[in-house]
Design an enzyme around this catalytic site. Sequence first.
Site, PDB file in Angstrom:
ATOM      1  N   HIS A  98      -0.156  -6.087  11.365  1.00  0.00           N
ATOM      2  CA  HIS A  98      -0.321  -4.662  11.659  1.00  0.00           C
ATOM      3  C   HIS A  98       0.738  -4.185  12.640  1.00  0.00           C
ATOM      4  O   HIS A  98       0.781  -4.655  13.771  1.00  0.00           O
ATOM      5  CB  HIS A  98      -1.717  -4.296  12.183  1.00  0.00           C
ATOM      6  CG  HIS A  98      -2.080  -2.877  11.844  1.00  0.00           C
ATOM      7  ND1 HIS A  98      -1.582  -1.806  12.524  1.00  0.00           N
ATOM      8  CD2 HIS A  98      -2.841  -2.374  10.844  1.00  0.00           C
ATOM      9  CE1 HIS A  98      -2.045  -0.700  11.972  1.00  0.00           C
ATOM     10  NE2 HIS A  98      -2.806  -1.007  10.947  1.00  0.00           N
TER      11      HIS A  98
ATOM     12  N   ARG B 281       2.211  12.839  -4.695  1.00  0.00           N
ATOM     13  CA  ARG B 281       2.469  13.751  -5.793  1.00  0.00           C
ATOM     14  C   ARG B 281       1.459  13.613  -6.932  1.00  0.00           C
ATOM     15  O   ARG B 281       1.542  14.334  -7.922  1.00  0.00           O
ATOM     16  CB  ARG B 281       3.856  13.459  -6.379  1.00  0.00           C
ATOM     17  CG  ARG B 281       4.979  14.145  -5.664  1.00  0.00           C
ATOM     18  CD  ARG B 281       4.922  15.636  -5.945  1.00  0.00           C
ATOM     19  NE  ARG B 281       6.020  16.319  -5.332  1.00  0.00           N
ATOM     20  CZ  ARG B 281       7.198  16.504  -5.918  1.00  0.00           C
ATOM     21  NH1 ARG B 281       7.435  16.033  -7.119  1.00  0.00           N
ATOM     22  NH2 ARG B 281       8.139  17.154  -5.287  1.00  0.00           N
TER      23      ARG B 281
ATOM     24  N   ARG C  23      -8.852   1.148  -0.494  1.00  0.00           N
ATOM     25  CA  ARG C  23      -9.707   1.911   0.429  1.00  0.00           C
ATOM     26  C   ARG C  23     -10.814   2.613  -0.332  1.00  0.00           C
ATOM     27  O   ARG C  23     -10.661   2.972  -1.496  1.00  0.00           O
ATOM     28  CB  ARG C  23      -8.865   2.949   1.188  1.00  0.00           C
ATOM     29  CG  ARG C  23      -8.140   2.348   2.374  1.00  0.00           C
ATOM     30  CD  ARG C  23      -7.459   3.441   3.187  1.00  0.00           C
ATOM     31  NE  ARG C  23      -7.025   2.931   4.465  1.00  0.00           N
ATOM     32  CZ  ARG C  23      -7.746   3.007   5.591  1.00  0.00           C
ATOM     33  NH1 ARG C  23      -8.928   3.608   5.601  1.00  0.00           N
ATOM     34  NH2 ARG C  23      -7.295   2.509   6.703  1.00  0.00           N
TER      35      ARG C  23
ATOM     36  N   ARG D 175      -7.004   6.312  -1.230  1.00  0.00           N
ATOM     37  CA  ARG D 175      -5.887   7.197  -0.838  1.00  0.00           C
ATOM     38  C   ARG D 175      -4.528   6.634  -1.250  1.00  0.00           C
ATOM     39  O   ARG D 175      -3.561   7.367  -1.309  1.00  0.00           O
ATOM     40  CB  ARG D 175      -5.920   7.460   0.668  1.00  0.00           C
ATOM     41  CG  ARG D 175      -5.573   6.257   1.493  1.00  0.00           C
ATOM     42  CD  ARG D 175      -5.483   6.600   2.964  1.00  0.00           C
ATOM     43  NE  ARG D 175      -6.788   6.893   3.532  1.00  0.00           N
ATOM     44  CZ  ARG D 175      -7.035   6.844   4.840  1.00  0.00           C
ATOM     45  NH1 ARG D 175      -6.053   6.551   5.678  1.00  0.00           N
ATOM     46  NH2 ARG D 175      -8.222   7.095   5.313  1.00  0.00           N
ATOM     47  N   HIS D 176      -4.437   5.331  -1.466  1.00  0.00           N
ATOM     48  CA  HIS D 176      -3.153   4.784  -1.969  1.00  0.00           C
ATOM     49  C   HIS D 176      -3.395   3.831  -3.144  1.00  0.00           C
ATOM     50  O   HIS D 176      -3.213   4.230  -4.284  1.00  0.00           O
ATOM     51  CB  HIS D 176      -2.278   4.196  -0.854  1.00  0.00           C
ATOM     52  CG  HIS D 176      -2.970   3.408   0.233  1.00  0.00           C
ATOM     53  ND1 HIS D 176      -3.834   2.377  -0.030  1.00  0.00           N
ATOM     54  CD2 HIS D 176      -2.884   3.496   1.594  1.00  0.00           C
ATOM     55  CE1 HIS D 176      -4.245   1.852   1.111  1.00  0.00           C
ATOM     56  NE2 HIS D 176      -3.711   2.524   2.124  1.00  0.00           N
TER      57      HIS D 176
ATOM     58  N   GLU E 148      -7.374  -6.580   0.812  1.00  0.00           N
ATOM     59  CA  GLU E 148      -8.008  -6.075   2.040  1.00  0.00           C
ATOM     60  C   GLU E 148      -9.150  -5.183   1.621  1.00  0.00           C
ATOM     61  O   GLU E 148      -8.977  -4.281   0.783  1.00  0.00           O
ATOM     62  CB  GLU E 148      -7.022  -5.236   2.840  1.00  0.00           C
ATOM     63  CG  GLU E 148      -6.104  -6.051   3.686  1.00  0.00           C
ATOM     64  CD  GLU E 148      -5.193  -5.144   4.489  1.00  0.00           C
ATOM     65  OE1 GLU E 148      -5.589  -4.012   4.826  1.00  0.00           O
ATOM     66  OE2 GLU E 148      -4.077  -5.573   4.752  1.00  0.00           O
TER      67      GLU E 148
ATOM     68  N   GLU F  72      -7.354 -13.011  10.731  1.00  0.00           N
ATOM     69  CA  GLU F  72      -6.067 -12.330  10.919  1.00  0.00           C
ATOM     70  C   GLU F  72      -6.156 -11.565  12.229  1.00  0.00           C
ATOM     71  O   GLU F  72      -7.038 -10.721  12.414  1.00  0.00           O
ATOM     72  CB  GLU F  72      -5.794 -11.381   9.741  1.00  0.00           C
ATOM     73  CG  GLU F  72      -4.446 -10.682   9.919  1.00  0.00           C
ATOM     74  CD  GLU F  72      -3.947  -9.956   8.670  1.00  0.00           C
ATOM     75  OE1 GLU F  72      -4.241 -10.412   7.549  1.00  0.00           O
ATOM     76  OE2 GLU F  72      -3.272  -8.933   8.840  1.00  0.00           O
TER      77      GLU F  72
ATOM     78  N   ASP G  66       0.813  -1.231   0.000  1.00  0.00           N
ATOM     79  CA  ASP G  66       0.000   0.000   0.000  1.00  0.00           C
ATOM     80  C   ASP G  66       0.843   1.277   0.000  1.00  0.00           C
ATOM     81  O   ASP G  66       0.522   2.257  -0.667  1.00  0.00           O
ATOM     82  CB  ASP G  66      -0.874   0.089   1.270  1.00  0.00           C
ATOM     83  CG  ASP G  66      -1.980  -0.945   1.294  1.00  0.00           C
ATOM     84  OD1 ASP G  66      -2.178  -1.640   0.293  1.00  0.00           O
ATOM     85  OD2 ASP G  66      -2.634  -1.044   2.354  1.00  0.00           O
ATOM     86  N   HIS G  67       1.903   1.255   0.828  1.00  0.00           N
ATOM     87  CA  HIS G  67       2.590   2.528   1.057  1.00  0.00           C
ATOM     88  C   HIS G  67       3.602   2.894  -0.033  1.00  0.00           C
ATOM     89  O   HIS G  67       4.133   4.002  -0.024  1.00  0.00           O
ATOM     90  CB  HIS G  67       3.138   2.578   2.478  1.00  0.00           C
ATOM     91  CG  HIS G  67       2.005   2.516   3.465  1.00  0.00           C
ATOM     92  ND1 HIS G  67       1.027   3.492   3.504  1.00  0.00           N
ATOM     93  CD2 HIS G  67       1.633   1.571   4.356  1.00  0.00           C
ATOM     94  CE1 HIS G  67       0.118   3.154   4.415  1.00  0.00           C
ATOM     95  NE2 HIS G  67       0.461   1.996   4.942  1.00  0.00           N
TER      96      HIS G  67
HETATM   97  N1  PXP Z   1      -3.080  -6.622   7.984  1.00  0.00           N
HETATM   98  C1  PXP Z   1      -4.148  -5.807   7.850  1.00  0.00           C
HETATM   99  C2  PXP Z   1      -5.507  -6.407   7.881  1.00  0.00           C
HETATM  100  C3  PXP Z   1      -3.974  -4.421   7.647  1.00  0.00           C
HETATM  101  O1  PXP Z   1      -5.062  -3.623   7.538  1.00  0.00           O
HETATM  102  C4  PXP Z   1      -2.671  -3.904   7.547  1.00  0.00           C
HETATM  103  C5  PXP Z   1      -2.469  -2.454   7.259  1.00  0.00           C
HETATM  104  O2  PXP Z   1      -2.998  -2.148   6.020  1.00  0.00           O
HETATM  105  C6  PXP Z   1      -1.597  -4.798   7.674  1.00  0.00           C
HETATM  106  C7  PXP Z   1      -1.826  -6.146   7.920  1.00  0.00           C
HETATM  107  C8  PXP Z   1      -0.174  -4.337   7.560  1.00  0.00           C
HETATM  108  O3  PXP Z   1       0.121  -3.449   8.579  1.00  0.00           O
HETATM  109  P1  PXP Z   1       1.454  -2.601   8.528  1.00  0.00           P
HETATM  110  O4  PXP Z   1       1.392  -1.795   7.276  1.00  0.00           O
HETATM  111  O5  PXP Z   1       1.426  -1.823   9.774  1.00  0.00           O
HETATM  112  O6  PXP Z   1       2.596  -3.604   8.475  1.00  0.00           O
END
Ligand code: PXP
Length: 249
Positions: free
Chosen positions: A192, A20, A47, A51-52, A72, A153, A11-12
């Site tokens: 997470h 940008r 999302r 946003r990403h 997700e 999870e 995602d990030h």
């Molecule tokens: N698992 C789930 C269900 C999440 O929502 C996220 C964050 O998007 C992650 C894992 C990964 O978390 P992190 O980016 O903090 O490693």
Amino acid sequence: MKPLRLGVNIDHVATVREARGSAYPDPVRAAKLAEAAGADGITAHLREDRRHISDADIERLSRELHIPLNLEMAATDEMLAIALNAKPHAACIVPEKREERTTEGGIDSVGQHNRLAPLVRQLGAARIRVSMFIEPDKQQLDASRSLGAPVVELHTGAYCDATGAEQERLLEKLREAAAYGDSLGLEIHAGHGLTFANVKPVAAIPEIRELNIGHFLVGEAIFVGLENSIRRMRALMDEARSVHRVAAK
Ligand code: PXP
């Protein structure tokens, strides 16, 4: 002990692109690098506010990856339609609030049971492996099972944010939830907030079969590159698993 898979959340990489509104960096390229570095799967969160990750990213990930995609998604009709069209290997149902910076807690499988049931059923009927992202709590595990989800999870965010005795207490909760969920026949994943510093005690929990990790790996990639960042995480997970194996003899 059962093997432990690493799902890399990309995602990030898209967050940096969206900062940008440019065409780069490409999260699909990151996913392919992750695959080469030993990731067992790729996770992406589409999302509601985009946003990403974008719809086009999900289409490309579904087409171009050779390893399983875990989508997700919030429990909405829009996301259900996208999942049924993209047919990822797995879908992880997460709560979503527009104002949150990240997924702040687990989904309420107990309180939202009736709303979640048809969604879980439709995803399952399309052979998408459903996972419920929940707090490590017995009631949530029971409700996830009664929804018919094959996977849960466990949210590791509170454990990752805590320190000292409180962190130890929260680790114990994760251990108990993993053992209880496994006894119900659920496949246990966790994720997470995991980093090099806090991953090993979670990776050592024998019932956990998969960790999903993103934000830290992408941040660390700035310094060491994405492949090195993933390889080091993989090595720490394997070390935690093998120490446990020796201790268990
Ligand atoms: N698992 C789930 C269900 C999440 O929502 C996220 C964050 O998007 C992650 C894992 C990964 O978390 P992190 O980016 O903090 O490693």
